[in-house]
Design an enzyme around this catalytic site. Structure first.
Site, PDB file in Angstrom:
ATOM      1  N   TYR A 110      -2.884   9.355   3.226  1.00 12.11           N
ATOM      2  CA  TYR A 110      -3.435   8.510   2.327  1.00 12.11           C
ATOM      3  C   TYR A 110      -4.659   9.129   1.972  1.00 12.11           C
ATOM      4  O   TYR A 110      -5.285   9.173   0.749  1.00 12.11           O
ATOM      5  CB  TYR A 110      -3.702   6.989   2.938  1.00 12.11           C
ATOM      6  CG  TYR A 110      -4.302   6.129   2.310  1.00 12.11           C
ATOM      7  CD1 TYR A 110      -3.462   5.330   1.318  1.00 12.11           C
ATOM      8  CD2 TYR A 110      -5.716   5.982   2.057  1.00 12.11           C
ATOM      9  CE1 TYR A 110      -3.994   4.224   0.609  1.00 12.11           C
ATOM     10  CE2 TYR A 110      -6.290   4.948   1.152  1.00 12.11           C
ATOM     11  CZ  TYR A 110      -5.500   4.084   0.365  1.00 12.11           C
ATOM     12  OH  TYR A 110      -6.022   3.155  -0.320  1.00 12.11           O
TER      13      TYR A 110
ATOM     14  N   HIS B 138       9.915   0.544   6.335  1.00  9.33           N
ATOM     15  CA  HIS B 138       8.916   0.628   7.284  1.00  9.33           C
ATOM     16  C   HIS B 138       9.514   0.944   8.757  1.00  9.33           C
ATOM     17  O   HIS B 138       8.658   0.907   9.703  1.00  9.33           O
ATOM     18  CB  HIS B 138       8.107  -0.756   7.486  1.00  9.33           C
ATOM     19  CG  HIS B 138       7.303  -1.237   6.412  1.00  9.33           C
ATOM     20  ND1 HIS B 138       6.357  -0.407   5.770  1.00  9.33           N
ATOM     21  CD2 HIS B 138       7.246  -2.363   5.710  1.00  9.33           C
ATOM     22  CE1 HIS B 138       5.728  -1.104   4.858  1.00  9.33           C
ATOM     23  NE2 HIS B 138       6.259  -2.209   4.846  1.00  9.33           N
TER      24      HIS B 138
ATOM     25  N   ARG C 153      -1.690   6.698   7.272  1.00  8.67           N
ATOM     26  CA  ARG C 153      -3.081   6.073   7.023  1.00  8.67           C
ATOM     27  C   ARG C 153      -3.863   6.093   8.337  1.00  8.67           C
ATOM     28  O   ARG C 153      -3.419   5.727   9.551  1.00  8.67           O
ATOM     29  CB  ARG C 153      -3.156   4.806   6.266  1.00  8.67           C
ATOM     30  CG  ARG C 153      -4.489   4.306   5.773  1.00  8.67           C
ATOM     31  CD  ARG C 153      -4.445   3.313   5.110  1.00  8.67           C
ATOM     32  NE  ARG C 153      -5.637   2.970   4.301  1.00  8.67           N
ATOM     33  CZ  ARG C 153      -5.835   1.927   3.488  1.00  8.67           C
ATOM     34  NH1 ARG C 153      -5.068   0.993   3.504  1.00  8.67           N
ATOM     35  NH2 ARG C 153      -7.017   1.752   2.946  1.00  8.67           N
TER      36      ARG C 153
ATOM     37  N   GLY D 127      -8.666  -0.557  -1.523  1.00  7.37           N
ATOM     38  CA  GLY D 127      -7.963   0.838  -1.421  1.00  7.37           C
ATOM     39  C   GLY D 127      -8.827   1.848  -1.231  1.00  7.37           C
ATOM     40  O   GLY D 127      -9.007   3.144  -1.792  1.00  7.37           O
TER      41      GLY D 127
ATOM     42  N   THR E  15       1.886   1.944   0.921  1.00  7.50           N
ATOM     43  CA  THR E  15       3.372   1.826   0.631  1.00  7.50           C
ATOM     44  C   THR E  15       3.151   1.325  -0.933  1.00  7.50           C
ATOM     45  O   THR E  15       4.159   2.164  -1.905  1.00  7.50           O
ATOM     46  CB  THR E  15       4.068   0.590   1.120  1.00  7.50           C
ATOM     47  OG1 THR E  15       3.569   0.446   2.689  1.00  7.50           O
ATOM     48  CG2 THR E  15       5.594   0.735   1.161  1.00  7.50           C
ATOM     49  N   THR E  16       2.522   0.727  -1.712  1.00  9.55           N
ATOM     50  CA  THR E  16       2.599   0.202  -3.095  1.00  9.55           C
ATOM     51  C   THR E  16       2.318   1.326  -3.958  1.00  9.55           C
ATOM     52  O   THR E  16       2.936   1.578  -4.817  1.00  9.55           O
ATOM     53  CB  THR E  16       1.584  -0.935  -3.106  1.00  9.55           C
ATOM     54  OG1 THR E  16       1.573  -2.067  -2.140  1.00  9.55           O
ATOM     55  CG2 THR E  16       1.462  -1.438  -4.595  1.00  9.55           C
TER      56      THR E  16
HETATM   57  P1  PAP Z   1       2.819  -2.898   2.213  1.00  9.55           P
HETATM   58  O1  PAP Z   1       3.079  -2.051   3.680  1.00  9.55           O
HETATM   59  O2  PAP Z   1       2.662  -4.484   2.615  1.00  9.55           O
HETATM   60  O3  PAP Z   1       3.704  -2.941   1.088  1.00  9.55           O
HETATM   61  P2  PAP Z   1       0.696  -1.383   1.561  1.00  9.55           P
HETATM   62  O4  PAP Z   1       0.781  -1.190  -0.065  1.00  9.55           O
HETATM   63  O5  PAP Z   1       0.973  -0.140   2.416  1.00  9.55           O
HETATM   64  O6  PAP Z   1       1.239  -2.650   1.634  1.00  9.55           O
HETATM   65  O7  PAP Z   1      -0.906  -1.361   1.669  1.00  9.55           O
HETATM   66  C1  PAP Z   1      -1.967  -2.090   0.919  1.00  9.55           C
HETATM   67  C2  PAP Z   1      -3.058  -1.177   0.853  1.00  9.55           C
HETATM   68  O8  PAP Z   1      -2.822  -0.035  -0.115  1.00  9.55           O
HETATM   69  C3  PAP Z   1      -4.171  -1.998   0.583  1.00  9.55           C
HETATM   70  O9  PAP Z   1      -5.375  -1.266   1.191  1.00  9.55           O
HETATM   71  P3  PAP Z   1      -6.736  -2.080   1.502  1.00  9.55           P
HETATM   72  O10 PAP Z   1      -6.411  -3.276   2.449  1.00  9.55           O
HETATM   73  O11 PAP Z   1      -7.374  -1.092   2.682  1.00  9.55           O
HETATM   74  O12 PAP Z   1      -7.397  -2.154   0.221  1.00  9.55           O
HETATM   75  C4  PAP Z   1      -4.255  -1.784  -0.965  1.00  9.55           C
HETATM   76  O13 PAP Z   1      -5.525  -1.733  -1.400  1.00  9.55           O
HETATM   77  C5  PAP Z   1      -3.877  -0.134  -1.001  1.00  9.55           C
HETATM   78  N1  PAP Z   1      -3.428   0.024  -2.394  1.00  9.55           N
HETATM   79  C6  PAP Z   1      -2.574  -0.371  -3.209  1.00  9.55           C
HETATM   80  N2  PAP Z   1      -2.342   0.221  -4.267  1.00  9.55           N
HETATM   81  C7  PAP Z   1      -3.169   1.486  -4.184  1.00  9.55           C
HETATM   82  C8  PAP Z   1      -3.291   2.533  -5.073  1.00  9.55           C
HETATM   83  N3  PAP Z   1      -2.742   2.640  -6.260  1.00  9.55           N
HETATM   84  N4  PAP Z   1      -4.135   3.576  -4.405  1.00  9.55           N
HETATM   85  C9  PAP Z   1      -4.562   3.327  -3.505  1.00  9.55           C
HETATM   86  N5  PAP Z   1      -4.679   2.188  -2.247  1.00  9.55           N
HETATM   87  C10 PAP Z   1      -3.879   1.249  -2.913  1.00  9.55           C
END
Ligand code: PAP
Length: 378
Positions: free
Chosen positions: A271, A181, A203, A343, A127-128
């Site tokens: 993703y 969501h 994802r 990520g 999402t982020t």
């Molecule tokens: P949310 O649904 O609570 O907003 P969301 O952003 O979907 O969260 O999930 C965070 C995941 O996106 C994290 O994955 P991980 O736990 O496997 O590491 C986070 O690291 C990843 N994420 C955040 N920013 C990016 C980015 N710029 N590129 C790729 N993955 C990212």
């Protein structure tokens, strides 16, 4: 208007609230007057939505409706989530209790315009990243992300409506971008039936589980963090759908099916594909959003610049994403940094046993049977 002026004006609005007679509504009014709710209005990017003057009757009506939603929700099946918070079953999906009033409210009050873009995800699916990319594509100003957390780029729409006060979305600049969501079948009819567009980011479920598990450890009030649940236990709950907005499979399938039958309505991204070829996917997003890159922008390297500034490596190192907390409106203190873990694609290999992975894959296969949805790191 300065930030201090806005906060001051909100304080006046809140404290000049006339207390109505219904005791439950009175309780809500008192809650609204608490410090926590004032903090809720303190996001400087969207505060104008709560600033539209309202009559006493309008405010009372909103509070009564909010109370009625809460009463309706209190009769829904109840379970604990893997985040160790109360979940309610609504229309086949499990939602955190605190968010459901927002979803019920949206069904009555959300009126999308054709230019609106909804960024939809199952939690922890990227999402982020999606928010950062859509914002950078929409504004053509990825540099704004140097000082703006991606979650401050588009309101989380059900969270926005989950309080006792309705936001006025007409004050947001057009074209508006909202994040959600909510599963496709639970979206308000106004979203499904209007020409507004939806970008869904999917994802692979094993990585989604691992990301959810790590994030859930930080999803609590700092003073009331329960003992972290062992991962095998969390996985059992995840498999039963007992995770916010679960089950993940139905969530993804619904959007997948819509993207197949209505490709102009729903753009379905993965993703893993985005990681493999971010530039191609940024171009797809821009086309879908009605903002394709011009020849001049292509020549100037705009696509590469957006990809670079929205990359995990870049965003995770920015001060604005490393410090501070959010989620106060839900009684939480979620670190801004917790949206950036590593990520990676395939990180599940570091956390799940072979047996756990096989079990999750078996469920995925069974659920995806007769669907053309596949995952890129299979
Ligand atoms: P949310 O649904 O609570 O907003 P969301 O952003 O979907 O969260 O999930 C965070 C995941 O996106 C994290 O994955 P991980 O736990 O496997 O590491 C986070 O690291 C990843 N994420 C955040 N920013 C990016 C980015 N710029 N590129 C790729 N993955 C990212």
């Amino acid at each position: 208007m300065s930030y201090q002026n806005i906060v001051h004006s909100i304080n006046i609005l809140v404290t000049s609230f006339t207390v109505p007679s219904n005791p439950k509504v009175q309780e809500e009014v008192r809650r609204m007057s608490s410090q926590k709710d004032k903090e809720m209005f303190s996001n400087p990017y969207f505060i104008d939505c709560y600033y539209t003057p309202k009559t006493k009757e309008q405010k009372e009506k909103e509070l009564r409706a909010h109370q009625e939603y809460k009463e309706e929700i209190s009769s829904l099946p109840l379970q604990q989530s893997l985040q160790q918070r109360p979940l309610r079953l609504y229309k086949g999906f499990w939602f955190h209790e605190i968010i459901l009033p927002g979803i019920l409210s949206l069904h009555h009050h959300l009126h999308p315009t054709p230019s609106d873009i909804f960024l939809a995800t199952f939690p922890k699916s990227g999402t982020t990243w999606l928010k950062a990319l859509a914002f950078a594509i929409g504004t053509r100003n990825p540099y704004a992300l140097l000082s703006r957390h991606p979650h401050d780029c588009s309101p989380f729409i059900e969270g926005f409506f989950s309080g006792p006060r309705l936001p006025d979305l007409d004050v947001l600049p057009s074209p508006r971008q909202f994040a959600t969501h909510i599963p496709y079948s639970v979206l308000p009819n106004s979203v499904r039936d209007s020409p507004c567009r939806i970008i869904y980011l999917c994802r692979e479920p094993k990585d989604t589980l691992v990301s959810t598990y790590h994030y859930s450890k930080g999803m609590h009030r700092p003073e009331a963090t329960p003992q972290p649940m062992p991962l095998p236990e969390a996985m059992e709950l995840f498999c039963k759908g007992l995770s916010m907005y679960g089950p993940v499979w139905e969530h993804q399938l619904e959007y997948w099916q819509e993207s197949q039958s209505q490709p102009d309505k729903v753009l379905f991204l993965k993703y893993e594909d985005m990681k493999a070829d971010p530039e191609a996917n940024v171009r797809r997003m821009a086309e879908f959003m009605g903002r394709p890159f011009s020849v001049e922008e292509e020549m100037n390297g705009m696509v590469g610049e957006i990809v670079r500034l929205c990359s995990f490596e870049k965003l995770s190192q920015l001060e604005v994403n490393k410090v501070g907390v959010r989620g106060k409106e839900f009684g939480l203190a979620i670190k801004n940094s917790s949206f950036f873990r590593n990520g990676k694609v395939g990180d599940w290999r570091e956390h799940l046993t072979e047996e756990m992975a096989e079990k999750l894959d078996a469920i995925t296969q069974a659920r995806m049977y007769q669907s053309s949805l596949t995952y890129s790191n299979d």
